[in-house]
Design a protein around this motif. Structure first.
Motif, mmCIF file in Angstrom:
data_model
loop_
_atom_site.group_PDB
_atom_site.id
_atom_site.type_symbol
_atom_site.label_atom_id
_atom_site.label_comp_id
_atom_site.label_asym_id
_atom_site.label_seq_id
_atom_site.Cartn_x
_atom_site.Cartn_y
_atom_site.Cartn_z
ATOM 1 N N GLU A 19 4.257 11.512 90.629
ATOM 2 C CA GLU A 19 5.677 11.824 90.502
ATOM 3 C C GLU A 19 5.859 12.814 89.362
ATOM 4 O O GLU A 19 5.124 12.792 88.366
ATOM 5 N N LEU A 20 6.867 13.685 89.510
ATOM 6 C CA LEU A 20 7.128 14.679 88.472
ATOM 7 C C LEU A 20 8.622 14.741 88.208
ATOM 8 O O LEU A 20 9.421 14.982 89.124
ATOM 9 N N ASP A 21 8.989 14.517 86.956
ATOM 10 C CA ASP A 21 10.395 14.570 86.561
ATOM 11 C C ASP A 21 10.670 15.941 85.934
ATOM 12 O O ASP A 21 10.520 16.125 84.723
ATOM 13 N N ASN A 22 11.006 16.932 86.784
ATOM 14 C CA ASN A 22 11.262 18.295 86.301
ATOM 15 C C ASN A 22 12.364 18.909 87.165
ATOM 16 O O ASN A 22 12.212 19.048 88.391
ATOM 17 N N GLU A 23 13.452 19.295 86.545
ATOM 18 C CA GLU A 23 14.619 19.768 87.289
ATOM 19 C C GLU A 23 14.336 21.057 88.052
ATOM 20 O O GLU A 23 14.792 21.246 89.192
ATOM 21 N N ILE A 24 13.582 21.978 87.436
ATOM 22 C CA ILE A 24 13.278 23.263 88.080
ATOM 23 C C ILE A 24 12.482 23.035 89.359
ATOM 24 O O ILE A 24 12.789 23.582 90.420
ATOM 25 N N VAL A 25 11.437 22.193 89.250
ATOM 26 C CA VAL A 25 10.591 21.908 90.411
ATOM 27 C C VAL A 25 11.392 21.179 91.484
ATOM 28 O O VAL A 25 11.300 21.492 92.682
ATOM 29 N N PHE A 26 12.196 20.199 91.060
ATOM 30 C CA PHE A 26 12.996 19.437 92.030
ATOM 31 C C PHE A 26 13.956 20.358 92.792
ATOM 32 O O PHE A 26 14.065 20.281 94.020
ATOM 33 N N ASN A 27 14.667 21.232 92.073
ATOM 34 C CA ASN A 27 15.639 22.130 92.719
ATOM 35 C C ASN A 27 14.966 23.071 93.707
ATOM 36 O O ASN A 27 15.517 23.391 94.767
ATOM 37 N N TYR A 28 13.758 23.528 93.370
ATOM 38 C CA TYR A 28 13.032 24.423 94.272
ATOM 39 C C TYR A 28 12.717 23.728 95.596
ATOM 40 O O TYR A 28 13.007 24.248 96.674
ATOM 41 N N PHE A 29 12.128 22.529 95.499
ATOM 42 C CA PHE A 29 11.727 21.825 96.721
ATOM 43 C C PHE A 29 12.937 21.255 97.464
ATOM 44 O O PHE A 29 12.893 21.095 98.689
ATOM 45 N N LYS A 31 15.642 22.766 98.055
ATOM 46 C CA LYS A 31 16.218 23.825 98.889
ATOM 47 C C LYS A 31 15.367 24.137 100.112
ATOM 48 O O LYS A 31 15.797 24.864 101.005
ATOM 49 N N LEU A 32 14.148 23.601 100.136
ATOM 50 C CA LEU A 32 13.243 23.882 101.244
ATOM 51 C C LEU A 32 13.414 22.868 102.373
ATOM 52 O O LEU A 32 13.706 21.700 102.119
ATOM 53 N N PRO A 33 13.216 23.303 103.622
ATOM 54 C CA PRO A 33 13.184 22.333 104.726
ATOM 55 C C PRO A 33 12.027 21.363 104.514
ATOM 56 O O PRO A 33 10.978 21.738 103.977
ATOM 57 N N ALA A 34 12.205 20.127 104.936
ATOM 58 C CA ALA A 34 11.180 19.095 104.732
ATOM 59 C C ALA A 34 9.832 19.505 105.331
ATOM 60 O O ALA A 34 8.771 19.188 104.787
ATOM 61 N N SER A 35 9.865 20.246 106.428
ATOM 62 C CA SER A 35 8.628 20.645 107.115
ATOM 63 C C SER A 35 7.801 21.657 106.319
ATOM 64 O O SER A 35 6.612 21.844 106.591
ATOM 65 N N GLU A 36 8.415 22.343 105.336
ATOM 66 C CA GLU A 36 7.718 23.380 104.575
ATOM 67 C C GLU A 36 7.236 22.902 103.211
ATOM 68 O O GLU A 36 6.497 23.614 102.521
#
Length: 343
Positions: A19-29, A31-36
């Motif tokens: 698990e990673l608690d990082n806002e930048i990383v969370f916001n990036y993923f 916005k992506l479709p689950a399949s990507e």
């Protein structure tokens, strides 16, 4: 228990519960479709490892203790790496084409425009073995209504106006020739050429600093790809789109006629230059003969196209390209030049 485990036998990296608690990383993923997401995660790890392998980055990170400073300076370093990658001549053209096509498609989607930007890749067009026209935009998704886009992130390319074109020197690409060629090769309604502000010749910047239009030839757009600023591309494209949709065939196109007349005026100037050569030095006879032969060939060549234009009221895209390049009289002149040199 360690999160990361190396499988030496299979040469694989295995991650346990992570698990990673990082806002930048969370916001990036987010916005992506689950399949990507899985694919992007692997790509992010790979890019990150490559970055850490760079001595200058790993050295910097080892010395930095402030977490915020580390993140900001790492981003700066990655940006510098992107710039370095961009300026390598072998790949900057491909990067430009991909980014411009992607940007346009995102713009079309956001504005609910039905246009499509398609990369032509290595596919030749209407002209044999010719790949000019990197991107084709189908207006309203219609294959018969197209805008051709050429991406030239090349500082050596000049503007190349018709009145400065010297047919008798080695063929070089110019903004004018690429616009005309892209239009003919992709059979498009309008053509557009894109330059980057950091890789553009001064002759083009003098003509336009943002967006320029050459009547009956096409549009020029200057973008700043390193800042992600493609606003000039959008302006040029939407203008080109209006012309593509609304342009009507007229009986006599005055803009094309003006281009023909400008070439003839240029050739008259060359005849005056002949007179100056005679007055200056009689020893220049061979050069004078060459200039005369050039002018005679050019007058016949130009007159032929002018006659055709006045009879039909237009020139085909192929005719316009042939007129601009003047390849046929260049070959004729080589034989004449050889005879003069042997006098």
């Amino acid at each position: 228990m360690s999160t990361l485990k190396l499988n030496q036998k299979l040469k694989r990296v295995e991650l346990q519960k992570f698990e990673l608690d990082n806002e930048i990383v969370f916001n990036y993923f987010d916005k992506l479709p689950a399949s990507e997401r899985d694919e992007k995660l692997v790509r992010a790890l790979y890019i990150g490892v490559l970055a850490l392998m760079e001595d200058r980055i790993s050295s910097f990170l080892a010395k930095t203790t402030n977490e915020l400073g580390t993140e900001l300076e790492s981003l700066k370093m990655l940006f510098e790496m992107k710039k370095e990658l961009f300026y390598k001549s072998t790949i900057k053209g491909v990067i430009a084409e991909d980014e411009i096509a992607e940007y346009l498609n995102e713009f079309f989607q956001s504005k609910r425009i039905k246009d499509r930007a398609l990369l032509t890749g290595n596919a030749a067009g209407e002209l044999a073995k010719n790949k000019t026209g990197d991107i084709i935009c189908e207006v309203n998704g219609t294959p018969d209504l197209k805008i051709a886009i050429e991406c030239k992130f090349d500082k050596s390319m000049k503007l190349g106006t018709i009145d400065t074109k010297d047919i008798f020197i080695r063929k070089t690409d110019t903004a004018w020739s690429q616009l005309i060629e892209a239009n003919a090769n992709r059979n498009s309604r309008v053509s557009l050429i894109v330059f980057d502000i950091s890789l553009v010749d001064n002759s083009i910047l003098k003509f336009c600093e943002n967006v320029g239009y050459i009547p009956e030839v096409g549009f020029i757009a200057i973008v700043d790809s390193q800042k992600g600023d493609y606003s000039n591309l959008v302006i040029a494209y939407m203008l080109a789109r209006d012309i593509a949709i609304n342009a009507k065939t007229i009986e006599l196109d005055k803009d094309v006629l003006a281009m023909l007349v400008n070439r003839i005026i240029k050739d008259i100037g060359e005849i005056k230059a002949i007179k100056t050569l005679v007055e200056r030095n009689i020893d220049n006879n061979k050069e004078i003969l060459k200039q005369i032969e050039k002018s005679m060939l050019l007058m016949d060549f130009n007159q032929r196209y002018l006659t055709q234009f006045l009879e039909t009221g237009t020139l085909t895209k192929k005719d316009l390209l042939d007129f601009y390049m003047g390849e046929e009289i260049k070959d004729q002149y080589k034989l004449i030049e050889k005879d003069i040199n042997e006098l």
